[in-house]
Design an enzyme around this catalytic site. Sequence first.
Site, PDB file in Angstrom:
ATOM      1  N   ASP A  55      38.538  31.524  26.934  1.00 40.74           N
ATOM      2  CA  ASP A  55      37.947  30.448  27.739  1.00 40.74           C
ATOM      3  C   ASP A  55      37.935  29.069  27.068  1.00 40.74           C
ATOM      4  O   ASP A  55      37.555  28.962  25.895  1.00 40.74           O
ATOM      5  CB  ASP A  55      36.476  30.752  28.039  1.00 40.74           C
ATOM      6  CG  ASP A  55      36.229  32.181  28.468  1.00 40.74           C
ATOM      7  OD1 ASP A  55      37.189  32.940  28.632  1.00 40.74           O
ATOM      8  OD2 ASP A  55      35.045  32.525  28.642  1.00 40.74           O
ATOM      9  N   GLN A  60      37.402  29.547  23.072  1.00 44.16           N
ATOM     10  CA  GLN A  60      37.171  30.863  22.466  1.00 44.16           C
ATOM     11  C   GLN A  60      38.407  31.202  21.646  1.00 44.16           C
ATOM     12  O   GLN A  60      39.526  31.247  22.184  1.00 44.16           O
ATOM     13  CB  GLN A  60      36.960  31.911  23.563  1.00 44.16           C
ATOM     14  CG  GLN A  60      35.652  31.757  24.310  1.00 44.16           C
ATOM     15  CD  GLN A  60      34.468  32.182  23.464  1.00 44.16           C
ATOM     16  OE1 GLN A  60      34.250  33.359  23.251  1.00 44.16           O
ATOM     17  NE2 GLN A  60      33.700  31.220  22.982  1.00 44.16           N
TER      18      GLN A  60
HETATM   19  C1  FRU Z   1      35.026  35.251  29.903  1.00 44.91           C
HETATM   20  C2  FRU Z   1      34.144  35.764  28.793  1.00 44.91           C
HETATM   21  C3  FRU Z   1      32.767  35.108  28.814  1.00 44.91           C
HETATM   22  C4  FRU Z   1      32.321  35.234  27.389  1.00 44.91           C
HETATM   23  C5  FRU Z   1      33.611  35.037  26.633  1.00 44.91           C
HETATM   24  C6  FRU Z   1      33.740  35.832  25.367  1.00 44.91           C
HETATM   25  O1  FRU Z   1      36.365  35.414  29.631  1.00 44.91           O
HETATM   26  O2  FRU Z   1      34.025  37.168  28.843  1.00 44.91           O
HETATM   27  O3  FRU Z   1      31.880  35.665  29.745  1.00 44.91           O
HETATM   28  O4  FRU Z   1      31.358  34.288  27.045  1.00 44.91           O
HETATM   29  O5  FRU Z   1      34.650  35.414  27.518  1.00 44.91           O
HETATM   30  O6  FRU Z   1      34.917  35.512  24.708  1.00 44.91           O
END
Ligand code: FRU
Length: 481
Positions: A40, A56
Amino acid sequence: MNIEEFREVWEENKELRELAAKDKDRLNYHIMPTSGWVNDPNGLCQFNGVYHIYYQYSPFDVNGKLKLWGHITTEDFVKYQEHEPVLYPDYRYDQNGVYSGSAVVRNGKINYFYTGNVKHLDGDYDYIMTGREQNLIACSSEDGFNFGEKELIMTNTDFPSNLSLHVRDPKVYPKNGVDYMVLGARDDNSTGCVLVLKGKDLKDWEYHTIIYSDEKFGYMWECPDLFDLNGETVLVTCPQGVPEEGYIYKNVHQNGYFLMSGDLAAKDVKLSKFRLFDYGFDFYAPQTFEDESGRRILIGWMGIPDADYTNRTTENGWQHALTMPRELILKNGIIYQRPIEEIKSLRGNNRTFTADEFKDLEVENLSFELCAEFEKCNEFKLNLRNDISLSFDKSKGLIELNMGESGCGRDVRYTYCDEVRNIDVYSDISAFEIFINDGEIVFTTRAYTDGIQKIGFEKLDGAAKVYMYDMKKIVFGIDEF
Ligand code: FRU
């Protein structure tokens, strides 16, 4: 992992970065991990002219286990710079992952809110109602690079007791002097919903309400976003567990938006029917922000969690990418998505074709943009690779993206469409973003081919004019760290 440990492992992982850099599937004009995994986009904002794109990031693991926040900046969406990550899982409340979150520029600084993931390993847990923590954490920065102390704002026991332990991905919606914060949630009945908190000056957060759709729509809603656009209020979510409906909702998880009417302050809101943002195979967890010129810009993850195919890039030390930034405009209840204007400056080598000329074109450079303007189009089949095609059939009211073997496990996706006026296909080596009818319909997907590809119309009932451009590479620098 703290910053010192990160620096050590980064040093040791030079080979993984070199392996990734050599991969022939690398993209020319999309953000992708230098090595490892990206998902994300997080904390998107523009601060003193500079766009900050956090995301992420698992730089040492192609399958994305331990998450931290990577950091890239740009001023023009042509020149980008990767910096040292800003948030590490080094705190009691985020020790198993610095999960998704967002940013608010206010009072001369950037204020961040994110989810700290904690997984308990000392017992037999279902990790839904027991065995985990999803902590709401705040921190701030005066420059976007150096972050202050992490502060625990709330933990699961502070959330309403009818929610499961899955409550995450905070995003702030300031409205009439009140700060609302939305978090994606799963309740104790396994129904997806959005928890809304209320605060003042980004502090003193307290429970406000929970938003549900009229009918149950999946068991969990991830990554909510709430904003006003062209006079409407839009609630974005990524619902998990939605059953297929005709030709749509075929991916494992969904992404899209509701229009929200009513009065949030009075806890009296109603959601419209859900509409997908994207009909391709690889789009999820989009986040939007308003930039200094007032544009509402969206960046999505070009990937999807829990998908049952393997990207061949994993053999070469990296996986996934982010979409191009898209500007959002809402007209007649539908959000139109278009790549932001700056992307046009990547165009080069403009060519124009009549429909007759645009057949069996042998293309070696798969970094291109292809625009077609149609008149009275009843049907077409447009080849985008030897075995990948986009087809439209007016009599069926359907548009189809067929991936053939090059989909590497992705096969066909459809959506309903009565008329095609124009298409804008962005091809970037192993990625496509396809915008139909000025961005009313979008398909985003990865695709893997080798060698020269034949593209062009295989079938066309109607008139069309085609423009093609080669797309230049973005300039991408990496800080020493
Ligand atoms: C969405 C998600 C979010 C979480 C993140 C973890 O892709 O699952 O809900 O915060 O990725 O990487």
